[in-house]
Design a protein around this motif. Sequence first.
Motif, mmCIF file in Angstrom:
data_model
loop_
_atom_site.group_PDB
_atom_site.id
_atom_site.type_symbol
_atom_site.label_atom_id
_atom_site.label_comp_id
_atom_site.label_asym_id
_atom_site.label_seq_id
_atom_site.Cartn_x
_atom_site.Cartn_y
_atom_site.Cartn_z
ATOM 1 N N GLN A 41 -11.917 -1.087 -27.340
ATOM 2 C CA GLN A 41 -11.630 -1.000 -28.768
ATOM 3 C C GLN A 41 -12.773 -1.538 -29.628
ATOM 4 N N MET A 42 -13.872 -1.911 -28.984
ATOM 5 C CA MET A 42 -15.048 -2.382 -29.717
ATOM 6 C C MET A 42 -15.882 -1.190 -30.159
ATOM 7 N N LEU A 43 -16.333 -1.198 -31.404
ATOM 8 C CA LEU A 43 -16.988 -0.026 -31.988
ATOM 9 C C LEU A 43 -18.509 -0.101 -32.035
ATOM 10 N N PHE A 44 -19.102 -1.165 -31.561
ATOM 11 C CA PHE A 44 -20.558 -1.304 -31.679
ATOM 12 C C PHE A 44 -21.153 -1.825 -30.373
ATOM 13 N N GLY A 45 -20.636 -1.306 -29.255
ATOM 14 C CA GLY A 45 -21.108 -1.722 -27.947
ATOM 15 C C GLY A 45 -20.226 -2.797 -27.349
ATOM 16 N N ALA A 46 -20.200 -2.849 -26.033
ATOM 17 C CA ALA A 46 -19.344 -3.811 -25.326
ATOM 18 C C ALA A 46 -19.919 -5.220 -25.412
ATOM 19 N N ASP A 47 -19.038 -6.183 -25.546
ATOM 20 C CA ASP A 47 -19.426 -7.592 -25.564
ATOM 21 C C ASP A 47 -18.374 -8.362 -24.773
ATOM 22 N N GLN A 48 -18.784 -8.900 -23.641
ATOM 23 C CA GLN A 48 -17.841 -9.605 -22.775
ATOM 24 C C GLN A 48 -18.101 -11.104 -22.730
ATOM 25 N N THR A 49 -18.825 -11.611 -23.722
ATOM 26 C CA THR A 49 -19.013 -13.056 -23.819
ATOM 27 C C THR A 49 -17.733 -13.689 -24.363
ATOM 28 N N PHE A 50 -17.715 -15.012 -24.428
ATOM 29 C CA PHE A 50 -16.524 -15.709 -24.918
ATOM 30 C C PHE A 50 -16.349 -15.497 -26.418
ATOM 31 N N SER A 51 -15.123 -15.668 -26.876
ATOM 32 C CA SER A 51 -14.741 -15.237 -28.221
ATOM 33 C C SER A 51 -14.532 -16.369 -29.233
ATOM 34 N N PHE A 52 -14.216 -17.563 -28.758
ATOM 35 C CA PHE A 52 -13.774 -18.639 -29.667
ATOM 36 C C PHE A 52 -14.784 -19.777 -29.688
ATOM 37 N N PRO A 53 -15.363 -20.058 -30.879
ATOM 38 C CA PRO A 53 -15.206 -19.421 -32.192
ATOM 39 C C PRO A 53 -16.211 -18.281 -32.357
ATOM 40 N N SER A 54 -16.168 -17.607 -33.489
ATOM 41 C CA SER A 54 -17.093 -16.519 -33.759
ATOM 42 C C SER A 54 -18.430 -17.068 -34.243
ATOM 43 N N GLY A 55 -19.476 -16.815 -33.481
ATOM 44 C CA GLY A 55 -20.799 -17.278 -33.888
ATOM 45 C C GLY A 55 -21.302 -16.564 -35.121
ATOM 46 N N HIS A 56 -21.011 -15.239 -35.225
ATOM 47 C CA HIS A 56 -21.411 -14.490 -36.409
ATOM 48 C C HIS A 56 -20.826 -15.109 -37.675
ATOM 49 N N VAL A 57 -19.526 -15.378 -37.622
ATOM 50 C CA VAL A 57 -18.836 -15.897 -38.807
ATOM 51 C C VAL A 57 -19.293 -17.317 -39.122
ATOM 52 N N LEU A 58 -19.469 -18.142 -38.102
ATOM 53 C CA LEU A 58 -19.917 -19.515 -38.341
ATOM 54 C C LEU A 58 -21.301 -19.523 -38.976
ATOM 55 N N GLY A 59 -22.203 -18.664 -38.477
ATOM 56 C CA GLY A 59 -23.536 -18.588 -39.065
ATOM 57 C C GLY A 59 -23.489 -18.143 -40.510
ATOM 58 N N ALA A 60 -22.668 -17.125 -40.793
ATOM 59 C CA ALA A 60 -22.542 -16.635 -42.164
ATOM 60 C C ALA A 60 -21.961 -17.706 -43.081
ATOM 61 N N CYS A 61 -20.923 -18.401 -42.617
ATOM 62 C CA CYS A 61 -20.280 -19.444 -43.423
ATOM 63 C C CYS A 61 -21.261 -20.580 -43.710
ATOM 64 N N ASP A 62 -21.978 -21.029 -42.693
ATOM 65 C CA ASP A 62 -22.924 -22.123 -42.894
ATOM 66 C C ASP A 62 -24.015 -21.730 -43.882
ATOM 67 N N PHE A 63 -24.572 -20.553 -43.699
ATOM 68 C CA PHE A 63 -25.654 -20.103 -44.574
ATOM 69 C C PHE A 63 -25.189 -19.977 -46.017
ATOM 70 N N LEU A 64 -24.028 -19.361 -46.210
ATOM 71 C CA LEU A 64 -23.544 -19.101 -47.566
ATOM 72 C C LEU A 64 -23.008 -20.365 -48.240
ATOM 73 N N LEU A 65 -22.194 -21.145 -47.532
ATOM 74 C CA LEU A 65 -21.596 -22.334 -48.144
ATOM 75 C C LEU A 65 -22.627 -23.436 -48.377
ATOM 76 N N VAL A 66 -23.402 -23.753 -47.343
ATOM 77 C CA VAL A 66 -24.407 -24.808 -47.489
ATOM 78 C C VAL A 66 -25.485 -24.379 -48.476
ATOM 79 N N GLY A 67 -25.903 -23.109 -48.380
ATOM 80 C CA GLY A 67 -26.899 -22.609 -49.317
ATOM 81 C C GLY A 67 -26.410 -22.683 -50.753
#
Length: 265
Positions: A154-180
Amino acid sequence: MVQRSSGSGVAENKAGKWHTFNEKFVVEERYVDVADRRGLYRASVILSVVGLALFIAILVSVVQSTGLHAMDEPIHDWLVTTRSGALTAFMIFLAVFFGPIALPIIVLVVVVVWGVAAKHAWRPILLASAMLAGVIVSQIILHIVQRSRPPVDQMLFGADQTFSFPSGHVLGACDFLLVGAYLIVSRRRSRRAAVIGFAVAAVGIILAISSRLYLGYHWPTDTLASFSLSLMILGGVIALDTWRTARIEGEPITGELSKGESPRE
């Protein structure tokens, strides 16, 4: 008329360059009202406590498959039914923008340009440190919890079988946007600027979370956990920045090259 030797001119030029380089790493202090400094410390504590409480609640629900965990599959299944070609293309763009290649490059460019352009490099260094802290924390938690992602088919941009919790993408975005956002608006006296800055950050965070959920790479609780961790990091940044830079009237500005606004301005 006495002419200075070329050696003296070279020495002065080197001294001037060293002075400029050294000044980059002197923290620029600022005068604030007593109430404002208390408010900053209060905000840092509230953000840290709320972030920690939310993260613990999510972690317990994920580990024990209770509570907030119950919303993961229904939301995931509903998002699968909303997919369309145009929306998928937009979500893939967001995934790339907030991804592990583009976002670090964006952060690096922002930190370098900001560090070179600014008289003092305290804030860009603080931003880079917050981003690095987020990466380290997320990697530690990922390998401790070891949560599986949603189904690969059900993944639409290639398979990813690494661990899921927490989301690194979201954490990076949150840190950059909030701290910035904090590091920019905290030097302005306008509350309107603060509202606009954090509103823009909120929109960016919502887009980053939507992309990861829509494309099928994370459960909702993964992204909420990332947001809660980012709240704690933001709280730590506010506390450190306030402790190191915020001065009230009557307190001295420390550091030989430090600059501060007049308390009457």
